[in-house]
Scaffold this motif. Sequence first.
Motif, mmCIF file in Angstrom:
data_model
loop_
_atom_site.group_PDB
_atom_site.id
_atom_site.type_symbol
_atom_site.label_atom_id
_atom_site.label_comp_id
_atom_site.label_asym_id
_atom_site.label_seq_id
_atom_site.Cartn_x
_atom_site.Cartn_y
_atom_site.Cartn_z
ATOM 1 N N GLU A 25 0.831 -1.214 0.000
ATOM 2 C CA GLU A 25 0.000 0.000 0.000
ATOM 3 C C GLU A 25 0.859 1.255 0.000
ATOM 4 O O GLU A 25 0.516 2.255 -0.646
ATOM 5 N N ILE A 26 1.980 1.226 0.701
ATOM 6 C CA ILE A 26 2.869 2.383 0.754
ATOM 7 C C ILE A 26 3.506 2.627 -0.608
ATOM 8 O O ILE A 26 3.526 3.758 -1.112
ATOM 9 N N ILE A 27 4.004 1.557 -1.226
ATOM 10 C CA ILE A 27 4.612 1.686 -2.557
ATOM 11 C C ILE A 27 3.576 2.185 -3.553
ATOM 12 O O ILE A 27 3.851 3.077 -4.365
ATOM 13 N N LYS A 28 2.376 1.637 -3.509
ATOM 14 C CA LYS A 28 1.310 2.059 -4.421
ATOM 15 C C LYS A 28 0.978 3.536 -4.234
ATOM 16 O O LYS A 28 0.821 4.271 -5.209
ATOM 17 N N TYR A 29 0.914 3.984 -2.993
ATOM 18 C CA TYR A 29 0.611 5.393 -2.716
ATOM 19 C C TYR A 29 1.661 6.308 -3.353
ATOM 20 O O TYR A 29 1.329 7.269 -4.051
ATOM 21 N N PHE A 30 2.939 6.012 -3.126
ATOM 22 C CA PHE A 30 3.990 6.879 -3.654
ATOM 23 C C PHE A 30 4.106 6.760 -5.173
ATOM 24 O O PHE A 30 4.391 7.746 -5.859
ATOM 25 N N TYR A 31 3.859 5.588 -5.716
ATOM 26 C CA TYR A 31 3.867 5.424 -7.174
ATOM 27 C C TYR A 31 2.750 6.262 -7.794
ATOM 28 O O TYR A 31 2.970 7.011 -8.753
ATOM 29 N N ASP A 32 1.544 6.164 -7.237
ATOM 30 C CA ASP A 32 0.423 6.950 -7.751
ATOM 31 C C ASP A 32 0.697 8.447 -7.640
ATOM 32 O O ASP A 32 0.353 9.226 -8.539
ATOM 33 N N ARG A 33 1.326 8.855 -6.562
ATOM 34 C CA ARG A 33 1.658 10.262 -6.368
ATOM 35 C C ARG A 33 2.662 10.744 -7.418
ATOM 36 O O ARG A 33 2.512 11.822 -7.979
ATOM 37 N N MET A 34 3.661 9.905 -7.710
ATOM 38 C CA MET A 34 4.640 10.264 -8.748
ATOM 39 C C MET A 34 3.970 10.336 -10.114
ATOM 40 O O MET A 34 4.304 11.199 -10.921
ATOM 41 N N CYS A 35 3.025 9.434 -10.360
ATOM 42 C CA CYS A 35 2.319 9.448 -11.648
ATOM 43 C C CYS A 35 1.505 10.717 -11.820
ATOM 44 O O CYS A 35 1.407 11.252 -12.922
ATOM 45 N N ARG A 36 0.916 11.206 -10.745
ATOM 46 C CA ARG A 36 0.147 12.448 -10.810
ATOM 47 C C ARG A 36 1.052 13.646 -11.076
ATOM 48 O O ARG A 36 0.655 14.608 -11.695
ATOM 49 N N GLU A 37 2.289 13.576 -10.567
ATOM 50 C CA GLU A 37 3.216 14.699 -10.707
ATOM 51 C C GLU A 37 3.906 14.729 -12.067
ATOM 52 O O GLU A 37 4.466 15.730 -12.453
ATOM 53 N N GLY A 38 3.919 13.635 -12.791
ATOM 54 C CA GLY A 38 4.589 13.577 -14.084
ATOM 55 C C GLY A 38 4.088 12.380 -14.853
ATOM 56 O O GLY A 38 3.108 11.744 -14.485
#
Length: 148
Positions: free
Chosen positions: A123-136
């Motif tokens: 869940e932590i990895i998914k959260y940060f991956y999704d956040r990076m995807c939103r940023e770029g």
Amino acid sequence: MNILFFLTPKSDVAFIYEDESLRQALEKMEYHKYSSVPMISRTGRYIGTITEGDMLWGIKNKFNLNLKEAEHVPVTAIPRRSDYLPVKVDSRMEDMLDRALNQNFIPVVDDQKNFIGIITRKEIIKYFYDRMCREGDKEQAVSRYVMM
């Protein structure tokens, strides 16, 4: 972001009580196919985390017993190499990243240190991956993740 969005509640978590036997702990971990589980008191307080390795080395170094005899060994008699450090319920996801590097899950406790659930590394990895995807773009996020 509030970590409660990512919480697997206690009711959905395989855990052991501190007064359970070594045999009960082994059987529960075997049934769920987990290599580590949280340990809590009967009142719900988080005690620590026990791993397969803790049990194996405890049996090897402390006891000369078979599985039948393990019914009489409390799980708290097994020394634990290290415990998964819990976080308080009001922690932020950004506080989880460092712990997720070394822990499969992060125990979550309330203000009275009662165990309320876990947040998985997934869940932590998914959260940060999704956040990076939103940023770029996604390709850049993947390459940043691989570089970590």
